[in-house]
Design an enzyme around this catalytic site. Structure first.
Site, PDB file in Angstrom:
ATOM      1  N   THR A  27       0.800  -1.227   0.000  1.00 57.29           N
ATOM      2  CA  THR A  27       0.000   0.000   0.000  1.00 57.29           C
ATOM      3  C   THR A  27       0.832   1.276   0.000  1.00 57.29           C
ATOM      4  O   THR A  27       0.270   2.374   0.001  1.00 57.29           O
ATOM      5  CB  THR A  27      -0.924   0.033   1.233  1.00 57.29           C
ATOM      6  OG1 THR A  27      -0.107  -0.010   2.418  1.00 57.29           O
ATOM      7  CG2 THR A  27      -1.888  -1.141   1.238  1.00 57.29           C
ATOM      8  N   LYS A  28       2.155   1.162   0.007  1.00 57.80           N
ATOM      9  CA  LYS A  28       3.007   2.336   0.195  1.00 57.80           C
ATOM     10  C   LYS A  28       3.254   3.093  -1.113  1.00 57.80           C
ATOM     11  O   LYS A  28       2.856   2.659  -2.194  1.00 57.80           O
ATOM     12  CB  LYS A  28       4.334   1.923   0.824  1.00 57.80           C
ATOM     13  CG  LYS A  28       4.175   1.308   2.214  1.00 57.80           C
ATOM     14  CD  LYS A  28       3.443   2.223   3.168  1.00 57.80           C
ATOM     15  CE  LYS A  28       3.476   1.772   4.615  1.00 57.80           C
ATOM     16  NZ  LYS A  28       2.643   0.604   4.909  1.00 57.80           N
ATOM     17  N   GLY A  29       3.961   4.242  -0.991  1.00 54.26           N
ATOM     18  CA  GLY A  29       4.198   5.118  -2.146  1.00 54.26           C
ATOM     19  C   GLY A  29       4.870   4.420  -3.298  1.00 54.26           C
ATOM     20  O   GLY A  29       4.565   4.676  -4.464  1.00 54.26           O
TER      21      GLY A  29
END
Length: 397
Positions: A202-204
């Protein structure tokens, strides 16, 4: 009530390009799939991106936090200070050593550890003898602070670093939400003694699972490199032959070339991802500005927000409905949400083990009652964006 979407929209999804798929496929074809040349490439390019002298790729941000604490010599005789609002990983790594996690409350606007909340924690929960800072509760020596950048808004690193220096403390930043964020013209990754990034799905940017530790401390970086792979003094890719030596009891925390291949392409695409998230966040702010009873996230006044999350707080006394009802009604419309985060002191393990008193964390409690994260990711279409906006306005308007 608006018509529900036909498909479910999660609050976050990774954006995987064909270039990334091909890069991973090339690694699979190469026959070298564990830690090797692609990990080295990813480390070098990430270091260049954030401006860090030393970068060490690991298989999770949790592993990175653990290794950073190990590198400073944390033991069961020690303690560390972190934020009450964070994912369990930030606190659990302190517990790995039998050390004591001391929690600060957060500010009411961005829900971060601030110089003020840190000072208050030192005043009420610690004792300073002129040389060492110790826990009032256990007498353990406090060795580090772990500020948590939340949702993409950055902590006041300049002043937190000054306090740490005053009390001889290491600073280990939890930057799981802070890529690519900037604080006072310096990228996150170059402020603390150590900074730990997450590349979870879910991260950048993502490597599936993975993380990166950045530091300016060369000896500590070498320690982390060694300890991420069983305490072996040379990783397989750099060994001249079959011989190696285990010089300490290490861990199995290395990143694979498969993951790093995805990371290399994601890093190259990261600016585009950030631009799209920023566009959506600004559009949300514009559209929701007229709604009563909700607090919207702000631009980072001290730098560049990474817009990892879009978190709002709903005041049930003013808004049409409360947070829980909003979440349920969005779910009925096929729109996902999440909460960042359940405060550490609310979890049974931490309650039982450390006897935290929730009355000492009023701002964290208020956040917990009101906060929700709406969908925000680079792959959202204009139609997805409109569905979220229309649904929230219909429920709260």
């Amino acid at each position: 009530m608006l018509t529900s979407r036909k498909t479910f929209l999660p609050f976050a999804l990774p954006s995987i390009s064909e270039d990334a798929i091909e890069e991973v496929a090339q690694v699979l074809r190469s026959g070298w799939v564990t830690s090797g040349p692609k990990v080295k490439q990813f480390e070098m390019e990430f270091g260049d991106f954030v401006g860090s002298k030393e970068t060490i790729a690991v298989n999770s941000a949790t592993a990175g936090l653990h290794l950073a604490l190990e590198a400073i010599g944390l033991t069961s005789k020690d303690a560390a200070i972190t934020s009450a609002i964070t994912f369990t990983a930030t606190t659990e790594v302190i517990c790995y050593f039998g050390a004591e996690p001391i929690l600060t409350d957060v500010d009411p606007i961005h829900n971060l550890m601030t110089p003020e909340t840190l000072r208050e924690t030192i005043k009420t929960k610690c004792v300073w003898n002129g040389k060492e800072l110790k826990s009032k509760k256990t007498g353990k020596q406090i060795k580090a602070i772990l500020p948590v950048h939340l949702a993409g808004y950055t902590c006041d690193m300049e002043n937190l670093m000054a306090i740490a220096k005053e009390y001889n403390l290491y600073v280990i930043e939890d930057a799981a939400h802070a890529f690519p964020a900037v604080h006072k013209e310096k990228m996150i990754g170059t402020w603390g003694d150590f900074t730990v990034f997450s590349f979870y799905a879910t991260k950048g940017i993502t490597t599936g699972e993975g993380g990166m530790v950045t530091t300016s401390h060369k000896e500590a970086a070498e320690r982390i490199r060694k300890m991420r792979l069983h305490g072996i003094n040379r990783d397989a890719f750099n060994r001249p032959g079959w011989y190696y030596e285990v010089v300490d009891a290490g861990y199995k925390y290395n990143m694979t070339d498969i993951a790093a291949a995805l990371g290399v392409v994601q890093l190259n695409e990261s600016h585009g991802f950030w631009e799209r998230r920023t566009e959506i966040a600004k559009h949300y702010n514009q559209e929701f500005s007229s709604l009563r009873g909700i607090k919207l996230p702000k631009e980072d006044s001290n730098g560049i927000h990474s817009w990892h999350l879009y978190r709002i707080e709903v005041d049930p006394k003013i808004a049409k409905v409360g947070r829980d009802t909003l979440v349920e009604e969005l779910k009925e419309r096929n729109i996902g949400t999440s909460l960042h985060f359940i405060p550490i002191f609310e979890h049974p393990y931490y309650k039982k083990t450390f006897q935290y008193n929730r009355k000492e964390y009023p701002n964290a409690c208020l956040m917990y009652d009101r906060s929700v994260s709406l969908p925000l990711f680079a792959g959202m279409t204009k139609s997805d964006e409109k569905d979220v906006i229309d649904a929230v306005k219909d429920i709260l308007g």
